[in-house]
Design an enzyme around this catalytic site. Sequence first.
Site, PDB file in Angstrom:
ATOM      1  NE  ARG A 207      -3.911  -2.142   2.268  1.00  0.00           N
ATOM      2  CZ  ARG A 207      -4.921  -2.204   1.657  1.00  0.00           C
ATOM      3  NH1 ARG A 207      -5.149  -1.405   0.580  1.00  0.00           N
ATOM      4  NH2 ARG A 207      -5.703  -3.158   1.488  1.00  0.00           N
ATOM      5  CB  ALA A 208       0.126   4.827  -0.539  1.00  0.00           C
ATOM      6  CG  ASP A 268      13.607   4.234   2.108  1.00  0.00           C
ATOM      7  OD1 ASP A 268      14.493   4.863   1.208  1.00  0.00           O
ATOM      8  OD2 ASP A 268      12.742   3.539   1.188  1.00  0.00           O
ATOM      9  CB  SER A 276      12.127  -3.097   1.594  1.00  0.00           C
ATOM     10  OG  SER A 276      10.874  -3.061   1.453  1.00  0.00           O
TER      11      SER A 276
END
Length: 506
Positions: A207-208, A268, A276
Amino acid sequence: MNREADRTGLRVIRAGIDTYQQPVVYMHRDCEVCRSEGFAALTRVSMRIDHRELIATLNVVVSDLLPADAVALSEAAWSAIQPEPDAIATFYHPEPPRSAGALRAKVFGQRLEEADYLALMQDTVHNRLSDIELAAFVTACAGERLDHGETTALTRAMVAVGDTLDWGEGPVLDKHCVGGLPGNRTTPIIVAIVASLGYRIPKTSSRAITSPAGTADTMEVMAPVELDLDAMRYVVEREGGCVVWGGNVRLSPADDVLIRVERPLDFDSDGQLVASILSKKVAAGSNHVLIDMPVGPTAKVRSAAAADSLTGRLAGTAAALGLRVAVNRSDGRQPVGYGIGPALEAADVLSVLRGDPDAPADLRERSIALAGDLLDLVPGNVIGRGRGLAEQSLASGQALAKFMAICDAQGGFTEPKFARHRADVLAPRNGTVMAIDNRRLSKVAKLAGAPVSPAAGLVSRWRIGDRISAGEPMFTVHAQSKGQLEYALDYTQACPTIFDLREDPT
């Protein structure tokens, strides 16, 4: 002495408060448990109901909204422990997290080993680390503070603490976009093309985080995405591909927690980004992965040097994990597609799949190019032939049929619905579009309500090099309420340089 029997229990009630996946419990300041245990606001507490246990963050209520003999659970806490009616909870001070030493070492700049990252990720998924501690970890790993070895160790640890899928022999394909580009919703189209050609592509999507829409948000406009592992496996075995929300299948649950923390921080690191991406690919059982890396001054990857660094880290970590990965650098200077926001991006996806004459040409071209490059990764395939196969799948309607079949398998197709309120943002003068600020354009869509309101966002068809006349709409804002529409429009007045227009000579 039975200390368990001596503990005061509290009635469990549902607070009905969304704390965005963070388990939170609420006690009154005069609560006997608070006073006897010495709990204070933001204390980490261990809650036990029968044989179920949950570590949560305490918030203290000072008004009469909550009785002193009750504890209220946030939605995340309620979902995690699932109390029975009339449940009674007891509370303890939790044991210190086993990874506390490793976290402290990383904060002070030390290099961690694989066992350290495994302990950190185990504590992360079991909620033993507070969001403040996780924010410290994310910050300590930002920039260049993770080397290649640590990036690989973090990726392996993320995989180890979640579930993994095994699809058996043969190629299992996947595609991921690094992000930072509004629109660019190629994934549903690529999944449909690849699956229509007989290949497996089990796509889990996010998701966003900081954008107006994630792939899962856009796909959810058209079909359910909150499938569990068994349902996901059923869809892939039946249709060859899927597009589901990764947060519901626990394929890399530690990454989902870190993303929750990164969301308000709005940053990040390359190391965390690689971990990720690749942890989810390994966990999903993929072995051939194409990475779309848009590069541009307002994209996530802003320069060729940054792209080189990230590509090297992706390649090194992928090789250590046994993945075959290719990176496709693409134009990140401007949006792809017309719509920005879940429903508007879904409309673009469908127009490309349906072969509409007015479909966004850039989205169609990028989808074909990326699908072709992904097909070229398959062992035995002739390099360069993938593009033709992808184009044929779209042109023949084969990809559309497969997409509808995937939607049906995931729970049924729904046509996108659009917002009630719209307003044009007009060009202040004649000019040629010299640059588009992706970040500010995305912010307009978010201020209009996306992705929380799936129909919200904006539509723009202009691209760099196009000529706009004064008074023409540069973009149209879509919102579900007049207040959100006005909020977004106010921002466009404060930031008039979203479109950099060079005035025509007089």
